[in-house]
Enzyme design. Structure first.
Site, mmCIF file in Angstrom:
data_model
loop_
_atom_site.group_PDB
_atom_site.id
_atom_site.type_symbol
_atom_site.label_atom_id
_atom_site.label_comp_id
_atom_site.label_asym_id
_atom_site.label_seq_id
_atom_site.Cartn_x
_atom_site.Cartn_y
_atom_site.Cartn_z
ATOM 1 N N GLY C 42 33.012 -49.494 -21.091
ATOM 2 C CA GLY C 42 34.173 -50.289 -21.491
ATOM 3 C C GLY C 42 34.542 -51.247 -20.373
ATOM 4 C CG LEU C 43 37.846 -54.068 -20.829
ATOM 5 C CD1 LEU C 43 39.320 -54.364 -20.967
ATOM 6 C CD2 LEU C 43 37.060 -55.352 -20.653
ATOM 7 N N GLY C 45 34.188 -49.472 -16.890
ATOM 8 C CA GLY C 45 32.818 -49.082 -16.563
ATOM 9 C C GLY C 45 31.903 -50.275 -16.373
ATOM 10 C CG HIS C 271 51.052 -49.251 -31.486
ATOM 11 N ND1 HIS C 271 51.662 -50.002 -32.454
ATOM 12 C CD2 HIS C 271 50.724 -50.112 -30.489
ATOM 13 C CE1 HIS C 271 51.684 -51.266 -32.056
ATOM 14 N NE2 HIS C 271 51.121 -51.362 -30.879
ATOM 15 C CB SER C 289 49.511 -57.435 -33.732
ATOM 16 O OG SER C 289 50.181 -57.919 -32.606
ATOM 17 N NE ARG C 342 52.948 -51.129 -27.865
ATOM 18 C CZ ARG C 342 51.769 -51.385 -27.354
ATOM 19 N NH1 ARG C 342 51.110 -50.449 -26.720
ATOM 20 N NH2 ARG C 342 51.222 -52.576 -27.468
ATOM 21 C CG HIS C 413 47.761 -47.554 -29.271
ATOM 22 N ND1 HIS C 413 46.720 -48.132 -29.948
ATOM 23 C CD2 HIS C 413 48.164 -48.464 -28.346
ATOM 24 C CE1 HIS C 413 46.496 -49.339 -29.440
ATOM 25 N NE2 HIS C 413 47.342 -49.552 -28.472
ATOM 26 N NE ARG C 447 48.174 -48.931 -22.710
ATOM 27 C CZ ARG C 447 48.155 -49.937 -23.585
ATOM 28 N NH1 ARG C 447 48.431 -51.167 -23.196
ATOM 29 N NH2 ARG C 447 47.883 -49.716 -24.857
#
Lengths: 283, 254, 651
Positions: C42-43, C45, C271, C289, C342, C413, C447
């Site tokens: 992923g981002l 790794g 979420h 979204s 959220r 989420h 987050r």
């Protein structure tokens, strides 16, 4: 470049060359179509014959003809080769027939192309091969001056005299009085024996009139033009795509131009046999 | 809803494959296609009839590009602009027969059942589908303005999810749309100009090597692309290719 | 276990600079002699492997999918935060840092968050240089949008596919290194065991992994001088989540079993705007979204009879007159209305549905209504703003959101918890690093939107390439680590045994049967709101279910073959232990903060109530063997820079 290197050209380069040769053919088609329209001139074939004469004798045209012939062969050869290369790319075929909406012209390009090749052979047999003197047939013409000049003093056989007399009687002399036309193969051979130096040319104007008076030949040609249309419908747009000239802004324009071009060429070709046929019916 | 499924079963890459027929019943129309296969698999395991049907899937929201089935003659099934996981059973009629096949291409060998190996796509990207920057030492992001038009067009091309539907749909199993999308995306941005010629050369050569076919401009790829990537990207790649053909190589002075 | 966070000395804003100046480096010639394993593409790794490969290390990278580009980072929609202040609206590193700390409800480590904010700008530079087509305005410069939890516009985006574009950027960088030969890709491989080997001083270090080749089912051994884990979060323990089907927590859990502390497992982000569950066959939830809440109004019927009629299909949303609608968010939070954070929005929806006012046949949904917005702005404007989302909704539900209100419900989420790491992103096992969502990270108890992408890339591009060198600098003389050592033999044997055990159960139920049940327990009792009673109940139910799992599971096929059921079974076995730890952590944290809401700990208005006196720490758990309660270690959170306050959304 040796053979191996040519075979190793990237798939895009091969496609580019295919398109390049195809583009020559596209331009040629338009030219051919316009030339054909001379047949429709109501002058007994003067204009068309003059044109054919020019095409048959001019040096530049002869070179162009060779290039064109090369294009034909390379276009067909490359298409065949690419087809052959692509054949193995899906070793196991799908069970279900594809239901994807595709550009039909392109999908059928190989089939329409192969069909064209077959029809083209017949077309060549009728006209082009006659011109190359590979095949004998149709009608011929010859310049009367050349006859006289080539054999001013020689005795002419009776047979030949009859042929000439008959030709004049049947008004087979061009309007400028300089050539004899519409000679059958037999007549031509008789004359040729007597005037060995005279240069006979195929008389395509009359050959065409002859052929296009027969309904099944007209039908065959109409099918031929339809297939040509199908093929260039794909070819025109594809050429732009392959040359990388397709852009969001112009793609619609290219499509429309492609359709217009396709109709012009098809109709332009079709109008000749149709008119000739209708004329012959009336006559 | 009830369906009769004809599914391609193949134990492994070398085994002979064949179609197997299964029936599923009481499927909700709101069920997604892959959920319908989940139900079938649950049934197969419970009834101990056969090994569950293997199929690739991951995000199930149409972005990862993992799923891909050839359903009744169309990659990703009978709807436009979706992946298989976004196909819902309401798109079918009750009692339909559904033929499910894997992507078929020389470059995508089957691993098992409906799972194929698409590493060829990775290899094409590895050949040059990137801008060669290493981490750090890059200019500030706003140093080079990019016209919005170009940025948008680059984004259109960059939306490719690498699912392979273009290859599956193409009659020549060509990867032109996939490669074209990447070439066009990067060629459209000033950052990508530098390597544009090298990139297209390497990627196309790699594509040819890997056993993909060539383009015959039928645009089946465009018709089936779940992200509706346009044929113009292929034209862009051709353009880049021509530029590359005519570009001279640098030869050091003797 | 000693939790040394290794935060560098000095003022907050200079810590990272000082660290970089003082750290140990490895010279280029020696980098070639060092091997690094990166698990996950992923981002975090992919960016880590690409950066480390470019530096000259030998990297082996592993992913479970067929390609690195499939990692679930690809599904992130909204954007990525960065303190660039391109909009001249007062953004700065300091402000991003403060927003993140506050958004995390004061449960994150100051120094890490500050570093994150510090490198955020570099990420954008890097991505633009890679050719990520971020949105731009007509000047050709980068555009920004605003996101929850911030008063500035600092979110960079690429349509609704920011995650995809960033991942493809990192994937490109990774591909380049693969081509150059510095990184070796192993796709369709799943990590099944971590191999620890003692060094000459008797310290156990992470030296390799055992992976299952998912195509052949065979086990393979890989050794390295350091192992980086970038395997994402564990949200799928809830079965239904916005995570991908193959996202799982096993790699992190395997490391936890081997001694890596697991931090704050109970911090799970839920979420609020997801498409609700519509049947028990459902496999996954799709996120809509957050931006929809800008113009949509959330409501349920005021009368229970109406809600029941809607559930039974006798009434439609449009049949309920305006005065019979309960816009509960606007009622409860007049100041923020539909735009509360959220966690707050999620809990409020659950409260209404639990009280019997839910819509949809399942009773688990609320309306998100755009009729007001359409009246006010016109259909065209709404279409321009949300067209693609509406279309997506219609594709899934077959309902037209322009005419009938959307139905939404919260869903799991993101997981803020994860492997405990120090400032260097090293876990409690020397040589084992964790990056991205896999570590317990910088987000505290909650987050903020558009921060996950930022953190993943920060870890991979700008943190690990430095801190790993610091660790590796004394390993250069070691040489290649052999994979035929007894440690590797043992690790491989353990994996095979686990597989054989699962295969040998020979019961009647499928993996998914158990997973759905586990997910249900977790969602009901360890979900959006928890209390002593629900957690106790959950613990018993998990134990019972686990017993049933181990006695009645059926895994078809063979171990050594392509067998997705086997993969799922291995993951689910770990989820049971993980679920127990989440429950235990939630039980021990007798306060409400961020994503963790204890009903016993709320204000009179039903808001979260922190207990800073007793719970101002990171809870790091140490594994004690299957079924044994884990040991809690506390890393106190010392806020030197920030003044702690309470979050308030009412006025």
């Amino acid at each position: 470049m040796n053979n191996e290197k040519i075979l190793k050209l990237s798939s895009i380069t091969k496609k580019l060359l295919l398109a390049l040769f195809g583009t020559f053919l596209l331009v040629f088609l338009l030219f051919h179509m316009v030339a054909n329209l001379f047949i429709l001139a109501d002058d007994g074939g003067d204009a068309y014959s003059a044109f054919c004469h020019f095409m048959g004798t001019n040096m530049f045209v002869k070179v162009a003809e060779l290039v064109l012939l090369g294009c034909f062969i390379l276009h067909i050869g490359l298409a065949g080769y690419l087809w052959f290369c692509n054949r193995g790319k899906r070793p196991v075929r799908y069970h279900q027939p594809s239901r994807t909406k595709t550009a039909k012209g392109s999908k059928l390009a190989m089939i329409s192309g192969s069909l064209l090749l077959v029809l083209l052979i017949f077309h060549f047999y009728d006209f082009y091969f006659v011109k190359l003197n590979v095949v004998k047939g149709g009608h011929y013409m010859v310049k009367t001056e050349e006859f006289v000049l080539s054999n001013p003093d020689q005795e002419v056989s009776e047979e030949a005299q009859i042929v000439v007399m008959k030709a004049i009687q049947d008004q087979k002399v061009s309007s400028d009085g300089q050539s004899l036309r519409d000679l059958s193969l037999e007549d031509k051979e008789i004359l040729q024996q007597n005037f060995p130096d005279a240069e006979f040319e195929p008389d395509f104007y009359n050959t065409a009139h002859d052929k296009f008076s027969v309904w099944h030949i007209v039908l065959c040609y109409l099918v031929f033009f339809f297939v040509v249309g199908l093929h260039i419908r794909h070819g025109f747009e594809s050429a732009f795509q392959t040359f990388g000239l397709n852009h969001y802004k112009y793609s619609r324009l290219i499509q429309i131009l492609g359709i217009i071009y396709c109709w012009i060429v098809c109709l332009g070709f079709a109008v000749v046999p149709l008119t000739v046929f209708i004329k012959s019916l009336i006559a | 809803m009830n369906f009769t499924l004809h599914i391609w079963r193949q134990e492994n890459a070398t085994a002979e494959g064949h179609f197997e027929t299964y029936k599923v019943s009481d499927i909700s129309p709101d069920c997604s296609f892959l959920e319908m296969l989940d139900i079938l698999n649950e049934q197969l395991i419970n009834d101990k009839i056969a090994h569950p049907v293997c199929f690739d899937n991951d995000c199930r929201e149409g972005i990862c590009g993992m799923c891909g089935l050839y359903i009744n003659g169309r990659p990703h099934g009978n709807d436009d602009g979706i992946t298989t996981c976004q196909l819902h059973m309401r798109k079918f009629h009750d009692g339909d027969e559904i033929w499910i096949e894997p992507w078929r291409a020389k470059a995508f060998p089957i691993i098992r059942d409906l799972v194929v190996d698409r590493s060829a796509f990775d290899k094409i990207i590895q050949a040059g589908g990137y801008i060669s920057v290493t981490t750090g030492g890059v200019p500030d992001a706003n140093t080079i303005p990019v016209p919005k038009r170009f940025a948008d067009m680059a984004m259109d091309a960059a939306e490719c999810i690498g699912c392979g539907a273009c290859v599956a749909a193409c009659k020549n199993a060509s990867a032109m749309l996939f490669v074209g999308a990447k070439v066009a995306h990067l060629a459209m941005l000033p950052q990508g100009h530098v390597e544009a010629q090298e990139r297209v050369k390497k990627m196309v050569c790699r594509m040819d090597e890997l056993g993909f076919g060539s383009c015959t401009n039928t645009y089946a790829c465009e018709a089936e692309c779940p992200k509706q990537i346009k044929r113009q990207n292929i034209a862009r790649m051709n353009r880049e290719w021509i530029k590359q053909l005519f570009a001279g190589n640098h030869k050091p002075a003797e | 276990m000693n939790l040394n966070s290794k935060i560098p000395e000095g003022p907050l804003s200079e810590k990272w600079t000082r660290y970089k100046a003082m750290q140990k480096l490895v010279n280029p010639a020696n980098k070639r002699k060092l091997d690094i394993i990166v698990v996950g593409t992923g981002l975090a790794g992919a960016s880590a492997a690409a950066s480390l490969g470019a530096l000259g290390f030998n990297v082996d990278i592993f992913c479970i999918q067929d390609s690195p580009r499939r990692a679930h980072s690809i599904a992130a929609q909204g954007g990525i935060n960065a303190a660039k202040n391109y909009q001249n609206d007062g953004d700065s590193v300091e402000r991003l840092f403060r927003d993140t700390i506050k958004g995390g409800d004061y449960r994150a480590r100051e120094a890490n968050v500050y570093r994150l904010a510090e490198v955020s700008g570099d990420i954008i530079d890097q991505c633009v240089a890679q050719g990520v087509p971020f949105a731009r305005d007509y000047s050709g410069l980068l555009d920004n949008r605003s996101f929850g939890g911030a008063q500035v516009s600092r979110t960079f985006y690429a349509r609704g596919q920011t995650g995809q574009q960033l991942l493809l950027g990192a994937y490109g960088a990774l591909s380049r290194e693969i081509e150059r030969g510095s990184v070796k890709l192993h796709n369709r491989c799943e990590m099944e065991e971590l191999v620890l080997i003692k060094d000459k001083d008797g310290m156990e270090r992470a030296r390799g992994i055992i992976v299952r080749n998912l195509v052949s089912g065979k086990l393979e051994r890989y050794s390295a001088h350091a192992v980086v884990l970038a395997t994402g979060g564990y949200g799928n323990v809830y079965f239904l989540s916005t995570n991908a089907m193959n996202s799982n927590g096993s790699a992190a859990w395997i490391c936890h079993r081997k001694g890596a502390a697991f931090a704050n497992p109970c911090y799970v982000q839920i979420h609020p705007t997801c498409i609700p569950v519509h049947g028990d066959y459902q496999s996954k939830l799709t996120l809509m979204s957050e931006s929809l809440r800008n113009d949509g109004r959330i409501w349920v019927p005021k009368k229970k009879e109406d809600a029941e009629a809607i559930r039974a299909g006798k009434k439609k949303a449009n049949d309920i007159p305006e005065e019979e609608r309960d816009y509960y968010l606007e009622r409860r939070y007049p100041a923020f209305g539909n735009l509360v954070p959220r966690d707050v929005a999620s809990r409020a929806a659950k409260e209404r549905c639990d009280a019997g006012y839910g819509v949809a046949p399942t009773g688990l949904a609320v309306f998100l209504d755009f009729s007001d917005a359409i009246k006010r702005l016109g259909k065209k404007v709404v279409e321009q703003k949300y067209g693609n989302l509406f279309q997506m909704y219609q594709k899934i539900t077959d309902e037209n959101p322009y005419e009938t209100p959307m139905m939404i419900y919260p869903a799991v989420h993101y997981t803020m918890g994860g492997l405990w790491v120090d400032y260097e992103l090293q876990t409690t096992i020397p040589g084992l690093f964790a990056a991205g969502e896999a570590n317990f990270s910088d987000h505290g108890a909650n987050r903020l939107g558009a921060s996950a992408l930022m953190q993943g890339l920060a870890d991979g591009y700008f943190v690990l390439p430095y801190t790993l060198q610091n660790y590796l600098s004394d390993q250069i003389t070691l040489g290649k680590i052999p994979t035929d050592s007894p440690e590797f033999d043992e690790a491989e044997k353990a994996v095979r045994q686990r597989e054989e055990k699962l295969m040998g159960i020979g019961g009647d139920k499928t993996v998914d049967y158990f997973h759905k049940k586990l997910g249900h327990i977790m969602w009901e009792y360890v979900g959006m709101s928890r209390n002593e009673e629900s957690l106790t109940k959950a613990k018993t139910m998990i134990d019972e279910l686990e017993d049933e799992f181990w006695s009645n599971l059926r895994v078809p096929g063979n171990i050594e073959s392509f067998n997705p059921e086997m993969e799922k079974a291995l993951r689910l076995a770990d989820y049971f232990e993980l679920a127990r730890l989440i429950t235990a952590d939630a039980m021990h944290r007798k306060e409400s903060c961020g994503g963790h809401f204890r009903t016993e700990m709320q204000t009179e208005d039903g808001e979260t109530k922190r207990d800073d006196e007793n719970f101002m720490y990171v809870a790091a758990w140490e594994y004690q063997g299957h079924n044994n309660p884990e040991i809690l270690h506390k890393e106190p959170l010392n806020y030197e820079h920030i003044k702690i306050a309470t979050r308030n959304y009412k006025n």
